[in-house]
Write a protein that holds these residues in place. Structure first.
Motif, short mmCIF file in Angstrom:
data_model
loop_
_atom_site.label_atom_id
_atom_site.label_comp_id
_atom_site.label_asym_id
_atom_site.label_seq_id
_atom_site.Cartn_x
_atom_site.Cartn_y
_atom_site.Cartn_z
N TYR A 107 27.25 -18.12 31.43
CA TYR A 107 25.88 -18.00 32.10
C TYR A 107 25.80 -19.27 32.81
CZ TYR A 107 26.09 -14.09 28.78
OH TYR A 107 26.72 -12.92 28.09
N ALA A 108 25.08 -19.06 34.03
CA ALA A 108 24.81 -20.20 34.73
C ALA A 108 23.36 -19.70 35.60
CB ALA A 108 25.66 -20.58 35.81
N THR A 109 22.38 -20.58 35.60
CA THR A 109 21.08 -20.56 36.53
C THR A 109 20.87 -21.67 37.11
OG1 THR A 109 20.45 -19.00 34.54
CG2 THR A 109 18.64 -19.69 36.14
N VAL A 110 20.45 -21.46 38.34
CA VAL A 110 20.12 -22.50 39.16
C VAL A 110 18.63 -22.62 39.44
CG1 VAL A 110 20.36 -23.85 41.61
CG2 VAL A 110 22.20 -22.43 40.45
N TYR A 111 17.82 -23.56 39.25
CA TYR A 111 16.42 -23.66 39.38
C TYR A 111 16.13 -24.54 40.72
CZ TYR A 111 15.85 -21.43 34.79
OH TYR A 111 16.07 -20.79 33.66
N ILE A 112 15.20 -24.26 41.42
CA ILE A 112 15.28 -25.17 42.54
C ILE A 112 13.50 -25.43 42.28
CG2 ILE A 112 14.81 -25.82 44.85
CD1 ILE A 112 17.38 -23.83 45.44
N ASN A 113 12.79 -26.51 42.14
CA ASN A 113 11.67 -26.80 41.98
C ASN A 113 11.04 -25.86 40.95
OD1 ASN A 113 11.47 -29.02 43.88
ND2 ASN A 113 11.24 -27.37 45.50
N ASP A 114 11.83 -25.71 39.66
CA ASP A 114 11.63 -24.90 38.68
C ASP A 114 11.44 -23.70 38.73
OD1 ASP A 114 11.36 -27.15 36.88
OD2 ASP A 114 9.44 -27.80 37.43
N ASP A 133 21.97 -18.20 49.09
CA ASP A 133 21.41 -17.03 50.01
C ASP A 133 19.84 -16.80 49.78
OD1 ASP A 133 23.94 -16.85 50.70
OD2 ASP A 133 24.18 -15.08 49.43
N ASN A 134 19.23 -16.98 48.66
CA ASN A 134 17.63 -16.95 48.32
C ASN A 134 17.17 -18.10 49.16
OD1 ASN A 134 17.83 -14.50 47.11
ND2 ASN A 134 18.12 -15.40 44.94
N TRP A 135 17.59 -19.21 48.87
CA TRP A 135 17.02 -20.24 49.64
C TRP A 135 16.82 -20.05 51.07
CZ3 TRP A 135 14.32 -24.65 48.49
CH2 TRP A 135 14.57 -25.77 49.56
N ARG A 136 17.92 -19.78 51.77
CA ARG A 136 18.28 -19.45 53.26
C ARG A 136 17.23 -18.29 53.72
NH1 ARG A 136 24.60 -19.30 54.23
NH2 ARG A 136 25.06 -21.45 54.18
N ARG A 137 17.05 -17.49 52.76
CA ARG A 137 16.17 -16.18 53.25
C ARG A 137 14.81 -16.64 53.04
NH1 ARG A 137 17.48 -13.35 49.02
NH2 ARG A 137 19.50 -12.66 50.12
N GLU A 138 14.21 -17.36 52.11
CA GLU A 138 12.88 -17.92 51.88
C GLU A 138 12.78 -18.97 53.15
OE1 GLU A 138 11.40 -21.11 48.94
OE2 GLU A 138 11.26 -19.15 47.82
N ARG A 139 13.70 -19.80 53.34
CA ARG A 139 13.26 -20.74 54.51
C ARG A 139 13.04 -19.93 55.78
NH1 ARG A 139 11.78 -25.53 53.17
NH2 ARG A 139 12.77 -26.39 54.92
N ASN A 181 13.52 -20.02 39.32
CA ASN A 181 14.96 -19.44 39.39
C ASN A 181 15.58 -19.01 40.82
OD1 ASN A 181 17.24 -17.79 39.05
ND2 ASN A 181 16.50 -17.10 37.01
N TYR A 182 16.26 -19.71 41.24
CA TYR A 182 17.05 -18.91 42.61
C TYR A 182 18.39 -18.32 42.35
CZ TYR A 182 13.55 -21.01 45.78
OH TYR A 182 12.41 -21.37 46.66
#
Length: 83
Positions: A43-50, A74-80, A52-53
């Motif tokens: 299992y892997a989870t990535v957190y950006i600025n705490d 993909d979530n980072w790009r969509r948000e940006r 979950n992305y």
């Protein structure tokens, strides 16, 4: 070779554009396995600025990290793009 072949590198490159050399202050990974030794699930989870992305699981560590990084990218790009 497309960027999709290296989602962790691609995510890091995108975050470097925003955070420069301080990416490690903004990104945190949680990676762990569960199950019997002959049938682990990773299992892997990535957190950006705490936040979950991306979260993923796979039968190998690298696969879980790549899938989580792909989701996070993909979530980072969509948000940006919505800013």
């Amino acid at each position: 070779m497309s960027n999709d072949d290296h989602p962790r590198t691609d995510l890091n490159n995108e975050l470097q554009r925003v955070y420069g050399p301080f990416v490690s202050h903004h990104v945190r990974w949680e990676v762990y396995s569960r199950g019997p030794a002959n049938a682990l699930t990773w299992y892997a989870t990535v957190y950006i600025n705490d936040m979950n992305y991306g979260t993923a699981s796979s039968h190998n560590k690298s696969g879980a990290q790549d899938d989580a990084a792909r989701q996070a990218r993909d979530n980072w790009r969509r948000e940006r793009s919505n800013q």
